[in-house]
Motif scaffolding. Sequence first.
Motif, PDB file in Angstrom:
ATOM      1  N   GLY A 240       0.931  -1.138   0.047  1.00 33.19           N
ATOM      2  CA  GLY A 240       0.023   0.060  -0.103  1.00 33.19           C
ATOM      3  C   GLY A 240       0.826   1.200   0.031  1.00 33.19           C
ATOM      4  N   THR A 241       0.101   2.339   0.666  1.00 33.52           N
ATOM      5  CA  THR A 241       1.018   3.971   0.384  1.00 33.52           C
ATOM      6  C   THR A 241       2.439   3.295   1.343  1.00 33.52           C
ATOM      7  OG1 THR A 241      -0.815   4.882   0.749  1.00 33.52           O
ATOM      8  CG2 THR A 241       0.852   5.907   1.352  1.00 33.52           C
ATOM      9  N   GLY A 242       3.479   3.816   0.550  1.00 37.97           N
ATOM     10  CA  GLY A 242       4.826   3.764   1.112  1.00 37.97           C
ATOM     11  C   GLY A 242       5.411   2.376   0.832  1.00 37.97           C
ATOM     12  N   CYS A 243       4.852   1.535   0.117  1.00 41.94           N
ATOM     13  CA  CYS A 243       5.508   0.284  -0.557  1.00 41.94           C
ATOM     14  C   CYS A 243       4.313  -0.315  -1.463  1.00 41.94           C
ATOM     15  CB  CYS A 243       6.009  -0.456   0.426  1.00 41.94           C
ATOM     16  SG  CYS A 243       7.206  -1.780  -0.408  1.00 41.94           S
ATOM     17  N   VAL A 244       4.465   0.062  -2.735  1.00 41.17           N
ATOM     18  CA  VAL A 244       3.441  -0.161  -3.897  1.00 41.17           C
ATOM     19  C   VAL A 244       3.885  -1.364  -4.614  1.00 41.17           C
ATOM     20  CG1 VAL A 244       1.960   0.498  -5.628  1.00 41.17           C
ATOM     21  CG2 VAL A 244       2.711   2.057  -4.000  1.00 41.17           C
ATOM     22  N   ALA A 245       2.880  -2.371  -4.793  1.00 39.89           N
ATOM     23  CA  ALA A 245       3.442  -3.587  -5.722  1.00 39.89           C
ATOM     24  C   ALA A 245       2.348  -4.093  -6.318  1.00 39.89           C
ATOM     25  CB  ALA A 245       4.014  -4.861  -4.751  1.00 39.89           C
ATOM     26  N   HIS A 246       2.692  -4.606  -7.708  1.00 41.04           N
ATOM     27  CA  HIS A 246       1.582  -5.090  -8.334  1.00 41.04           C
ATOM     28  C   HIS A 246       1.978  -6.597  -8.835  1.00 41.04           C
ATOM     29  CE1 HIS A 246      -0.423  -1.117  -8.491  1.00 41.04           C
ATOM     30  NE2 HIS A 246       0.643  -0.793  -8.929  1.00 41.04           N
ATOM     31  N   VAL A 247       1.380  -7.614  -8.263  1.00 48.86           N
ATOM     32  CA  VAL A 247       1.709  -8.941  -8.751  1.00 48.86           C
ATOM     33  C   VAL A 247       0.800  -9.612  -9.641  1.00 48.86           C
ATOM     34  CG1 VAL A 247       2.800  -9.561  -6.560  1.00 48.86           C
ATOM     35  CG2 VAL A 247       0.152 -10.129  -6.837  1.00 48.86           C
ATOM     36  N   SER A 248       0.872 -10.258 -10.754  1.00 48.16           N
ATOM     37  CA  SER A 248       0.012 -10.872 -11.660  1.00 48.16           C
ATOM     38  C   SER A 248      -0.727 -11.990 -10.937  1.00 48.16           C
ATOM     39  CB  SER A 248       0.675 -11.547 -12.808  1.00 48.16           C
ATOM     40  OG  SER A 248      -0.014 -12.078 -13.495  1.00 48.16           O
ATOM     41  N   VAL A 249      -2.037 -11.898 -11.162  1.00 50.53           N
ATOM     42  CA  VAL A 249      -2.846 -13.178 -10.756  1.00 50.53           C
ATOM     43  C   VAL A 249      -3.628 -13.357 -11.990  1.00 50.53           C
ATOM     44  CG1 VAL A 249      -3.068 -12.712  -8.374  1.00 50.53           C
ATOM     45  CG2 VAL A 249      -4.667 -11.567  -9.600  1.00 50.53           C
ATOM     46  N   ALA A 250      -3.230 -13.332 -13.210  1.00 45.59           N
ATOM     47  CA  ALA A 250      -3.862 -13.931 -14.403  1.00 45.59           C
ATOM     48  C   ALA A 250      -4.003 -15.443 -14.233  1.00 45.59           C
ATOM     49  CB  ALA A 250      -3.075 -13.614 -15.621  1.00 45.59           C
ATOM     50  N   HIS A 251      -3.127 -16.039 -13.592  1.00 48.29           N
ATOM     51  CA  HIS A 251      -3.317 -17.490 -13.422  1.00 48.29           C
ATOM     52  C   HIS A 251      -3.073 -17.563 -11.972  1.00 48.29           C
ATOM     53  CE1 HIS A 251      -3.498 -18.243 -17.627  1.00 48.29           C
ATOM     54  NE2 HIS A 251      -2.447 -17.655 -17.750  1.00 48.29           N
ATOM     55  N   PRO A 252      -4.215 -17.498 -10.989  1.00 46.32           N
ATOM     56  CA  PRO A 252      -4.053 -17.403  -9.709  1.00 46.32           C
ATOM     57  C   PRO A 252      -3.788 -18.608  -8.920  1.00 46.32           C
ATOM     58  CG  PRO A 252      -6.339 -17.351 -10.390  1.00 46.32           C
ATOM     59  CD  PRO A 252      -5.510 -17.259 -11.434  1.00 46.32           C
ATOM     60  N   THR A 253      -3.679 -19.862  -9.447  1.00 44.21           N
ATOM     61  CA  THR A 253      -3.348 -20.908  -8.828  1.00 44.21           C
ATOM     62  C   THR A 253      -2.033 -21.613  -9.377  1.00 44.21           C
ATOM     63  OG1 THR A 253      -5.025 -22.401 -10.215  1.00 44.21           O
ATOM     64  CG2 THR A 253      -5.795 -21.623  -8.099  1.00 44.21           C
ATOM     65  N   CYS A 254      -1.568 -22.349  -8.805  1.00 41.74           N
ATOM     66  CA  CYS A 254      -0.134 -23.061  -9.137  1.00 41.74           C
ATOM     67  C   CYS A 254      -0.513 -24.712 -10.077  1.00 41.74           C
ATOM     68  CB  CYS A 254       0.621 -23.376  -8.177  1.00 41.74           C
ATOM     69  SG  CYS A 254       2.316 -24.510  -8.325  1.00 41.74           S
ATOM     70  N   PRO A 255      -0.475 -24.432 -11.299  1.00 44.98           N
ATOM     71  CA  PRO A 255      -0.582 -25.822 -11.754  1.00 44.98           C
ATOM     72  C   PRO A 255      -0.084 -27.137 -11.371  1.00 44.98           C
ATOM     73  CG  PRO A 255      -0.233 -24.001 -13.505  1.00 44.98           C
ATOM     74  CD  PRO A 255       0.140 -23.513 -12.154  1.00 44.98           C
ATOM     75  N   ARG A 256       1.323 -26.717 -10.660  1.00 46.23           N
ATOM     76  CA  ARG A 256       1.922 -28.238 -10.354  1.00 46.23           C
ATOM     77  C   ARG A 256       1.204 -28.535  -9.166  1.00 46.23           C
ATOM     78  NH1 ARG A 256       5.028 -28.630  -6.097  1.00 46.23           N
ATOM     79  NH2 ARG A 256       5.064 -26.452  -5.614  1.00 46.23           N
ATOM     80  N   LEU A 257       0.962 -27.658  -8.210  1.00 49.58           N
ATOM     81  CA  LEU A 257       0.265 -27.976  -6.817  1.00 49.58           C
ATOM     82  C   LEU A 257      -1.278 -28.633  -7.085  1.00 49.58           C
ATOM     83  CD1 LEU A 257       1.014 -28.277  -3.972  1.00 49.58           C
ATOM     84  CD2 LEU A 257       0.255 -25.857  -3.674  1.00 49.58           C
ATOM     85  N   SER A 258      -1.870 -27.937  -8.107  1.00 52.98           N
ATOM     86  CA  SER A 258      -3.207 -28.298  -8.444  1.00 52.98           C
ATOM     87  C   SER A 258      -3.198 -29.719  -9.375  1.00 52.98           C
ATOM     88  CB  SER A 258      -3.692 -27.252  -9.707  1.00 52.98           C
ATOM     89  OG  SER A 258      -3.716 -26.050  -9.101  1.00 52.98           O
ATOM     90  N   ASP A 259      -2.076 -30.022 -10.025  1.00 51.39           N
ATOM     91  CA  ASP A 259      -2.005 -31.480 -10.368  1.00 51.39           C
ATOM     92  C   ASP A 259      -2.008 -32.504  -9.166  1.00 51.39           C
ATOM     93  OD1 ASP A 259      -2.125 -30.230 -12.904  1.00 51.39           O
ATOM     94  OD2 ASP A 259      -0.153 -30.531 -13.492  1.00 51.39           O
ATOM     95  N   ALA A 260      -0.922 -32.231  -8.484  1.00 51.79           N
ATOM     96  CA  ALA A 260      -1.042 -33.241  -7.225  1.00 51.79           C
ATOM     97  C   ALA A 260      -2.260 -33.098  -6.455  1.00 51.79           C
ATOM     98  CB  ALA A 260       0.184 -32.688  -6.152  1.00 51.79           C
ATOM     99  N   CYS A 261      -3.061 -32.297  -6.254  1.00 49.45           N
ATOM    100  CA  CYS A 261      -4.295 -32.261  -5.464  1.00 49.45           C
ATOM    101  C   CYS A 261      -5.255 -33.128  -6.472  1.00 49.45           C
ATOM    102  CB  CYS A 261      -5.096 -30.839  -5.390  1.00 49.45           C
ATOM    103  SG  CYS A 261      -4.045 -30.014  -4.152  1.00 49.45           S
TER     104      CYS A 261
END
Length: 291
Positions: free
Chosen positions: A120-141
């Motif tokens: 937020g204010t004082g440390c701004v960051a923008h991460v991508s969540v276009a693909h919000p889950t991890c395919p490797r971990l999802s495959d294991a599930c």
Amino acid sequence: MTSPKIAVIGGSGIYDIDGLENAAWNTVDTPWGAPSDAILTGSLDGTEMAFLPRHGRGHIHSPTTVPYRANIDALKRIGCTDLISVSACGSFREDMAPGDFVIVDQFIDRTIAREKSFFGTGCVAHVSVAHPTCPRLSDACETAARASGITVHKGGTYLAMEGPQFSTLAESKMYRESWGADVIGMTNMPEAKLAREAELCYASVAMITDYDSWHPDHGEVDVTQIIATLMGNAEKGRDLVRRLPALLGADRTPCPHGCDRALDHAILTAPEARDPALVAKLDAVAGRILA
């Protein structure tokens, strides 16, 4: 190469992990307040595990009051590398029936009353969540679910609503017919976004309890029926979790999808302009970048 530490956030009906060795409940303090509960830690088949009941033991938090930032920070703070979210949901699809599981890969965020970022204010960051889950971990599930005899659907869009009330009929029809959502729940957002900011691999296992209110043969959501289905789903969910250490292995290489490096180019605030107080709060979440 590192050793994985698998975290599970359990939703309604799942309040522990069966078979943990050296199991102990640990209180973890975070700069974002207290997590939903103490964290149950131990090992399963030689792999370190951590379990956090999302609503707290006794189900004391509503979907809105879950301390999402504290939960994610606490799991990152104790060294977790992979996070599996297990939660109850309603279905918008005839073929996704109560008792089935869905390995979610997309979200529509309709929550409106929750803090959604560590930055937020004082440390701004923008991460991508276009693909919000991890395919490797999802495959294991998915593999674990099939080995447990669960009817599982790979891929689906989860509509996250604020709650705590269930949808109106008009909303349910809109989400299903116009928006193309597959399931609906109240807790995976902002959890998934925060996990990405914390550079945790995240997978969502949605356990279907009902058809929401759109289905002409099922009528409105009935809490009594939901609880009955939930109890059956909970045992299936615990069996799925028990199978994950063997599937994920004893050694963890860097995530091939970059989940563990999500902050590499995300922080925009110049070092000399960053708020020291906020930077201090980000020690666990973003220490790899900010240190």
